[in-house]
Design a protein around this motif. Structure first.
Motif, PDB file in Angstrom:
ATOM      1  N   GLU A 119       0.847  -1.193   0.000  1.00  6.91           N
ATOM      2  CA  GLU A 119       0.000   0.000   0.000  1.00  6.91           C
ATOM      3  C   GLU A 119       0.883   1.243   0.000  1.00  6.91           C
ATOM      4  OE1 GLU A 119      -2.569  -0.381   3.415  1.00  6.91           O
ATOM      5  OE2 GLU A 119      -4.003  -1.580   2.266  1.00  6.91           O
ATOM      6  N   ILE A 120       0.583   2.173  -0.903  1.00  6.19           N
ATOM      7  CA  ILE A 120       1.316   3.431  -0.986  1.00  6.19           C
ATOM      8  C   ILE A 120       0.418   4.503  -0.391  1.00  6.19           C
ATOM      9  CG2 ILE A 120       2.503   5.060  -2.510  1.00  6.19           C
ATOM     10  CD1 ILE A 120       3.641   2.108  -2.436  1.00  6.19           C
ATOM     11  N   GLU A 121       0.932   5.181   0.633  1.00  5.82           N
ATOM     12  CA  GLU A 121       0.145   6.166   1.369  1.00  5.82           C
ATOM     13  C   GLU A 121       0.604   7.582   1.057  1.00  5.82           C
ATOM     14  OE1 GLU A 121       0.823   5.030   5.439  1.00  5.82           O
ATOM     15  OE2 GLU A 121      -0.492   3.286   5.287  1.00  5.82           O
ATOM     16  N   SER A 122      -0.313   8.529   1.242  1.00  6.19           N
ATOM     17  CA  SER A 122       0.030   9.941   1.097  1.00  6.19           C
ATOM     18  C   SER A 122       0.880  10.357   2.292  1.00  6.19           C
ATOM     19  CB  SER A 122      -1.244  10.782   1.046  1.00  6.19           C
ATOM     20  OG  SER A 122      -0.914  12.155   0.993  1.00  6.19           O
ATOM     21  N   ASP A 123       1.894  11.164   2.023  1.00  2.19           N
ATOM     22  CA  ASP A 123       2.713  11.649   3.122  1.00  2.19           C
ATOM     23  C   ASP A 123       2.394  13.098   3.485  1.00  2.19           C
ATOM     24  OD1 ASP A 123       3.770  12.639   0.795  1.00  2.19           O
ATOM     25  OD2 ASP A 123       5.825  12.001   1.177  1.00  2.19           O
ATOM     26  N   ILE A 124       1.318  13.641   2.865  1.00  8.63           N
ATOM     27  CA  ILE A 124       0.853  14.984   3.198  1.00  8.63           C
ATOM     28  C   ILE A 124      -0.670  15.044   3.089  1.00  8.63           C
ATOM     29  CG2 ILE A 124       2.967  16.112   2.354  1.00  8.63           C
ATOM     30  CD1 ILE A 124       1.240  17.086  -0.063  1.00  8.63           C
ATOM     31  N   ASN A 125      -1.254  16.105   3.658  1.00  9.08           N
ATOM     32  CA  ASN A 125      -2.670  16.413   3.445  1.00  9.08           C
ATOM     33  C   ASN A 125      -2.760  17.255   2.172  1.00  9.08           C
ATOM     34  OD1 ASN A 125      -3.320  15.211   5.915  1.00  9.08           O
ATOM     35  ND2 ASN A 125      -3.081  17.134   7.014  1.00  9.08           N
ATOM     36  N   GLY A 126      -3.740  16.985   1.322  1.00 13.27           N
ATOM     37  CA  GLY A 126      -3.876  17.781   0.116  1.00 13.27           C
ATOM     38  C   GLY A 126      -4.937  17.264  -0.823  1.00 13.27           C
ATOM     39  N   LYS A 127      -4.882  17.774  -2.053  1.00 11.02           N
ATOM     40  CA  LYS A 127      -5.864  17.441  -3.080  1.00 11.02           C
ATOM     41  C   LYS A 127      -5.139  16.740  -4.230  1.00 11.02           C
ATOM     42  CE  LYS A 127      -8.858  19.792  -6.399  1.00 11.02           C
ATOM     43  NZ  LYS A 127      -9.304  21.121  -6.859  1.00 11.02           N
ATOM     44  N   ILE A 128      -5.675  15.596  -4.684  1.00  9.61           N
ATOM     45  CA  ILE A 128      -5.101  14.871  -5.827  1.00  9.61           C
ATOM     46  C   ILE A 128      -5.347  15.703  -7.080  1.00  9.61           C
ATOM     47  CG2 ILE A 128      -5.185  12.791  -7.258  1.00  9.61           C
ATOM     48  CD1 ILE A 128      -4.171  12.130  -4.505  1.00  9.61           C
ATOM     49  N   VAL A 129      -4.263  16.179  -7.696  1.00  6.97           N
ATOM     50  CA  VAL A 129      -4.370  17.004  -8.896  1.00  6.97           C
ATOM     51  C   VAL A 129      -4.272  16.137 -10.147  1.00  6.97           C
ATOM     52  CG1 VAL A 129      -3.297  18.891 -10.197  1.00  6.97           C
ATOM     53  CG2 VAL A 129      -3.399  18.988  -7.711  1.00  6.97           C
ATOM     54  N   LYS A 130      -3.361  15.154 -10.125  1.00  9.74           N
ATOM     55  CA  LYS A 130      -3.143  14.332 -11.309  1.00  9.74           C
ATOM     56  C   LYS A 130      -2.698  12.942 -10.892  1.00  9.74           C
ATOM     57  CE  LYS A 130      -2.446  14.120 -15.886  1.00  9.74           C
ATOM     58  NZ  LYS A 130      -3.570  13.797 -16.685  1.00  9.74           N
ATOM     59  N   ILE A 131      -3.315  11.921 -11.520  1.00 11.27           N
ATOM     60  CA  ILE A 131      -2.876  10.536 -11.374  1.00 11.27           C
ATOM     61  C   ILE A 131      -2.116  10.218 -12.656  1.00 11.27           C
ATOM     62  CG2 ILE A 131      -3.582   8.136 -11.078  1.00 11.27           C
ATOM     63  CD1 ILE A 131      -6.142   9.252  -9.693  1.00 11.27           C
ATOM     64  N   LEU A 132      -0.843   9.892 -12.532  1.00  5.70           N
ATOM     65  CA  LEU A 132       0.051   9.804 -13.683  1.00  5.70           C
ATOM     66  C   LEU A 132       0.187   8.415 -14.287  1.00  5.70           C
ATOM     67  CD1 LEU A 132       2.752  12.054 -12.048  1.00  5.70           C
ATOM     68  CD2 LEU A 132       1.192  12.726 -13.869  1.00  5.70           C
ATOM     69  N   VAL A 133      -0.359   7.382 -13.627  1.00  4.99           N
ATOM     70  CA  VAL A 133      -0.185   6.004 -14.089  1.00  4.99           C
ATOM     71  C   VAL A 133      -1.556   5.355 -14.267  1.00  4.99           C
ATOM     72  CG1 VAL A 133       0.886   3.780 -13.579  1.00  4.99           C
ATOM     73  CG2 VAL A 133       1.998   5.867 -12.829  1.00  4.99           C
ATOM     74  N   GLU A 134      -1.708   4.566 -15.316  1.00  5.02           N
ATOM     75  CA  GLU A 134      -2.943   3.829 -15.566  1.00  5.02           C
ATOM     76  C   GLU A 134      -2.971   2.557 -14.723  1.00  5.02           C
ATOM     77  OE1 GLU A 134      -5.542   4.704 -17.571  1.00  5.02           O
ATOM     78  OE2 GLU A 134      -4.493   6.599 -17.893  1.00  5.02           O
ATOM     79  N   ASN A 135      -4.147   2.136 -14.349  1.00  6.53           N
ATOM     80  CA  ASN A 135      -4.327   0.914 -13.573  1.00  6.53           C
ATOM     81  C   ASN A 135      -3.728  -0.283 -14.305  1.00  6.53           C
ATOM     82  OD1 ASN A 135      -5.463  -0.403 -11.224  1.00  6.53           O
ATOM     83  ND2 ASN A 135      -6.911  -1.339 -12.627  1.00  6.53           N
ATOM     84  N   GLY A 136      -2.970  -1.115 -13.582  1.00  7.43           N
ATOM     85  CA  GLY A 136      -2.396  -2.327 -14.150  1.00  7.43           C
ATOM     86  C   GLY A 136      -1.085  -2.124 -14.896  1.00  7.43           C
ATOM     87  N   GLN A 137      -0.571  -0.892 -14.928  1.00  5.53           N
ATOM     88  CA  GLN A 137       0.672  -0.610 -15.648  1.00  5.53           C
ATOM     89  C   GLN A 137       1.895  -0.876 -14.772  1.00  5.53           C
ATOM     90  OE1 GLN A 137       1.079   0.464 -18.985  1.00  5.53           O
ATOM     91  NE2 GLN A 137      -1.030  -0.247 -18.950  1.00  5.53           N
ATOM     92  N   PRO A 138       2.992  -1.313 -15.374  1.00  4.58           N
ATOM     93  CA  PRO A 138       4.228  -1.486 -14.610  1.00  4.58           C
ATOM     94  C   PRO A 138       4.808  -0.122 -14.233  1.00  4.58           C
ATOM     95  CG  PRO A 138       4.589  -2.008 -16.930  1.00  4.58           C
ATOM     96  CD  PRO A 138       3.129  -1.723 -16.769  1.00  4.58           C
ATOM     97  N   VAL A 139       5.428  -0.035 -13.054  1.00  2.00           N
ATOM     98  CA  VAL A 139       6.081   1.193 -12.614  1.00  2.00           C
ATOM     99  C   VAL A 139       7.509   0.878 -12.187  1.00  2.00           C
ATOM    100  CG1 VAL A 139       3.989   2.419 -11.928  1.00  2.00           C
ATOM    101  CG2 VAL A 139       5.139   0.982 -10.265  1.00  2.00           C
ATOM    102  N   ASP A 140       8.366   1.864 -12.319  1.00  6.31           N
ATOM    103  CA  ASP A 140       9.763   1.751 -11.923  1.00  6.31           C
ATOM    104  C   ASP A 140       9.986   2.455 -10.592  1.00  6.31           C
ATOM    105  OD1 ASP A 140      10.700   0.355 -14.174  1.00  6.31           O
ATOM    106  OD2 ASP A 140      10.828   2.208 -15.337  1.00  6.31           O
ATOM    107  N   TYR A 141      11.079   2.142  -9.946  1.00  3.35           N
ATOM    108  CA  TYR A 141      11.474   2.823  -8.724  1.00  3.35           C
ATOM    109  C   TYR A 141      11.651   4.302  -9.036  1.00  3.35           C
ATOM    110  CZ  TYR A 141      14.356   4.534  -4.934  1.00  3.35           C
ATOM    111  OH  TYR A 141      14.846   5.278  -3.902  1.00  3.35           O
TER     112      TYR A 141
END
Length: 151
Positions: A119-141
């Motif tokens: 699980e990746i958690e938010s480390d601040i309080n705020g508003k999600i402006v943009k989700i940069l990755v599509e569901n099911g896509q591979p991600v790099d470090y």
């Protein structure tokens, strides 16, 4: 149906290792859509056809805009290599949507690595402006996942 499977096998063999990202074929038997992840579009390789290079060169303007956005927004990056999932299970609603207000510690997504759901958690309080990755896509470090406007 067997014919579609044969066609699918042929398509996969022909696009493997090539810079073709998506192929769609529609026949009387059905529709086939094959997507291949070929990496970030900003990467320029000597093996890319000239058409691809022109496309990358013309995308320099959006790249500059993204860099400006990074200065305004807090960026959540992937802490590991894996597969990005927006929801806890298939068919479940996503953890967050663009425009949602999030709290520090709130789960934003899951990254599956070696069959472990992280699980990746938010480390601040705020508003999600943009989700940069599509569901099911591979991600790099270190890959950018979310832009959050701090509150």
């Amino acid at each position: 149906m067997d014919n579609l499977i044969k066609i699918l096998d042929e398509i996969i063999k022909k696009i493997e290792g090539k810079n073709i990202e998506e192929v769609s074929i529609e026949t009387e038997e059905g529709k086939i859509k094959v997507k291949q992840y070929i990496g970030p579009k900003e990467i320029v390789s000597e093996n890319y056809p000239k058409v691809e290079v022109k496309e990358v060169i013309t995308s320099e303007t959006p790249k500059v805009e993204v860099q400006k956005e990074e200065k305004k927004y807090h960026v959540i990056k992937s802490p590991l290599v894996g597969t990005f999932y927006r929801s806890p299970s298939p068919g479940a609603p996503p953890f967050v949507e663009e425009g949602d207000i999030v709290s520090k510690g709130q789960v934003l997504c899951i990254i599956e690595a070696l069959k472990v759901m992280n699980e990746i958690e938010s480390d601040i309080n705020g508003k999600i402006v943009k989700i940069l990755v599509e569901n099911g896509q591979p991600v790099d470090y270190g890959q950018e996942l979310f832009y959050i406007e701090p509150k």
